[in-house]
Design a protein around this motif. Sequence first.
Motif, short mmCIF file in Angstrom:
data_model
loop_
_atom_site.label_atom_id
_atom_site.label_comp_id
_atom_site.label_asym_id
_atom_site.label_seq_id
_atom_site.Cartn_x
_atom_site.Cartn_y
_atom_site.Cartn_z
N ILE A 1 -31.11 43.60 -24.38
CA ILE A 1 -32.00 42.56 -24.84
C ILE A 1 -32.92 42.31 -23.71
N TYR B 1 -34.85 36.06 -22.42
CA TYR B 1 -34.19 36.16 -23.94
C TYR B 1 -32.94 36.16 -23.54
N ASN B 2 -32.08 36.55 -22.71
CA ASN B 2 -30.76 36.13 -22.30
C ASN B 2 -30.35 34.70 -22.07
N ASP C 1 -28.41 36.36 -33.14
CA ASP C 1 -28.05 35.22 -32.56
C ASP C 1 -26.63 34.44 -33.12
N TYR D 1 -31.55 42.00 -32.30
CA TYR D 1 -29.98 41.02 -32.05
C TYR D 1 -29.91 40.06 -33.06
N LEU E 1 -24.56 32.35 -37.47
CA LEU E 1 -25.07 33.65 -37.23
C LEU E 1 -26.60 33.52 -37.74
N THR F 1 -23.73 31.50 -32.40
CA THR F 1 -23.34 30.05 -32.00
C THR F 1 -21.76 29.79 -32.31
N PRO G 1 -22.85 30.31 -26.87
CA PRO G 1 -23.82 31.25 -27.26
C PRO G 1 -23.25 32.78 -27.36
N VAL H 1 -26.03 42.81 -30.42
CA VAL H 1 -27.31 43.53 -30.13
C VAL H 1 -26.90 44.93 -30.43
N THR I 1 -21.65 43.68 -28.14
CA THR I 1 -21.61 42.19 -28.44
C THR I 1 -21.94 41.47 -27.05
N SER J 1 -23.80 37.01 -29.00
CA SER J 1 -24.98 37.76 -29.76
C SER J 1 -24.35 39.24 -30.07
N LEU K 1 -36.50 38.63 -33.59
CA LEU K 1 -35.34 39.10 -33.04
C LEU K 1 -35.46 40.45 -33.07
#
Length: 803
Positions: free
Chosen positions: A463, A471-472, A131, A129, A105, A133, A68, A72, A171, A70, A116
């Motif tokens: 976040i 959410y983290n 997401d 933010y 994304l 992967t 994971p 933000v 980031t 992100s 989000l």
Amino acid sequence: MYRALGQWCYANWGKVILAWVALVIGVGAVAGTVGSAFSTAFEIPESESRDGFDALDEHFGGFGSGQPGSIVFRSEQGVDDPEVVAVMNELFDFTVALDPDQIQLNSPYEPSPQPLISQTGPEAGLIAYADLTFDQSVDQVEASEWGVEIREHAEELVAEAGLEDELQIETGGAILSEFEPPETELIGLAFAVIVLILAFGSVMAMGLPIGVAVAGVATGIGIINLLSNAISIPDFAIQLGAMIGLGVGIDYALFIVTRYRNSLAAGHDQYAAVGIALDTAGRAVVFAGLTVVVSLLGMLLIGLPFISGLGVGAASTVTITMIASITLLPALLGLVKDRVEISRVRGLVAAGLASVGLFLIGIGVAPLSGFLFLGAGIALVLLIGTVIPPMRRIIPHRPEKPIRETLAYRWSRVIQSHPWLAMTIGTAILLALAAPVLGLRLGFSDEGNFPEETSTRKAYDLIADGFGDGYNGPLIITAELDGPESGAQIPALQAAIESTDGVAALAAVPSNFEDPTASEAFLFRVIPTTSPQDEATQDLVEALRDEVIPPVSDGLEVSVTGAVPANIDFTTFLSARILVFFGAVLSISFLLLMSVFRSIVVPIKAVIMNVLSIASAYGVVVAIFQWGWFGSLFGIAEAPIEPFIPMMLFAIVFGLSMDYEVFLLSRIKEEYEKTGDAQNSVADGLAATARVITAAAAIMIVVFGAFMLEDDRIIKLFGLGLAMAVFLDASLVRMLLVPATMELLGDRNWWLPRWLDRIIPNLNIEGTEPPAPVAAAEEPGDGPDDDAEPDASPPFRSEPVPT
């Protein structure tokens, strides 16, 4: 073999040094060309989180099963502002374009199961933010480079839009975190220069261990980089390798050089002294080094690539450093010859300049480019020293005190006069320090432990401020249906999860968006109320698995997965194997020591005292890193202890303590066999080894402790744990408990049943030292002129012609 190897390297010093230079440069060049592929990903066999990841791959295209990250952002004018939307969409496109096959994304500007964009509180509409992967195949180095590119492109876009004061972009996720090469090992080198000069009284003798350690570490780091392309090795293995390599490299060379100089003082020529040093101290170094390597490679038995990579990386550096100690060091002795005993003022000034320069670069006051100026300054001092007479003056050595007039001998006799008191005090201190280990909580710290100035930490805080701590680290629950009729159970499952204490939000996603009733699986994205590293989050995962889900999962195959549950499963897997690993290392150590010292009592005491010192080091680590004691002083927040840390510390420290154990006890045994006096042999052995052990321990403590100045929490933890373990082992154990227990047991220390003596192998790590040559008596008038200035250098030493 050891004697022949050392003498060959000494006689052929040019060939050996050139071979090592070629090796260091060659390995570095190949590593630079091939590159590295470090990875922080880990895999847990046969776990619920693994089953969940498989379900994500099968039914949801791998969403949520990768690593994971992100992007933000926060905008004072709102994240829905058209200018902000334009900048962020362009950045999102740029991010995915870095590698569309490995980056997924989920944009806040597209439909999502969960919002989000922050919806409530003072930051509502201001923070959002995306997401990210990353595929499991993405390595840490590549992802870190992507992180740099994303941040740099974000700065360019913000500047072009004129939003420097309105838009903040960060980031998130450890995989995108910034990587900086370690510099604090230079602090250890700076301190080592001072300690070695004080221990040897010679600038040249100081330089030899440092040169050997640097050559070994440089080669070892190159090998770790190369190995990362073949096996899974985490990125912090470089710092760990440098830390261990410098410590053991200087220690091993220190022991060999000390024995070499002792042989010279006894009257042997240089060629013979090198052979003696390798046949005695060299044997002990190889024994201690192999013990560390075997302990580290024992981590392969755990069966996890992540852990195996750590063990192999550290073992590689120790192996190369050990080889350098028994090959490169004799060659360097052949290069310097009798100058190893000579110190001039110019050399002392140059060494002082080097120490100060290394320290300033290590603490960040001077840039790394300062090496050029430092080298030029040292060269200038040496050049000036050749033309200015006072700078060429030879510094006389301090006269050596007889062993029984040293402070160490007197200290040992005091302890031996009150053995019960000394043993009680030493044991009580160690047990008090070890007490916090009873509250040890294994787990993974989250990105909230990154330094506040990093983009990773800023993203984590944004976040948490905009959405909440949970959410983290969202949880993912997969529910695979046994058949179409099982779909009727999904509402009950969703309701049970949503009503669980500790769940802040939940979103359900069917595998078939067009027709949810035809879905073969459902995904639930669960947001906890607490942070990923919080113990309450672990309790929530366990409650969902054990209490909430089973009653409502008829006809469903449900798995709680995601990064946080995977960390929990990883911790559980390791925790179940730690004691087995400890037992294996202790058993092997006991058998080795019994074979070396031909005793049952000595190995038992050694194992017990080593366990005490390691447990005490664990206790200090728990108090500072888990409980947060003195956290503000070290820049550390409360968090659990990573589950691989105790295992790694145990393997490394036990091997290092074996070094001191062998060095001290072999000298005590040697004195005991000479005299049969159990009391004085302890004091004599302690006095003979105290200066070397103290110097070696002091260097290790500073080399390891300097890593507390690094930003990475794991490196800080290793640094403190190793430094504390070495300190306790060299002080309370070697200087207090060993003489006290040896005094209490007397001759029984060396008891071994005859039947056992016949069975176990005899490991000779002490070698043999031939008697020193007897100088011929001089006739009156044949000696040097009493009025002549004495030659400060030793006489010419004969040696064979190099082959």
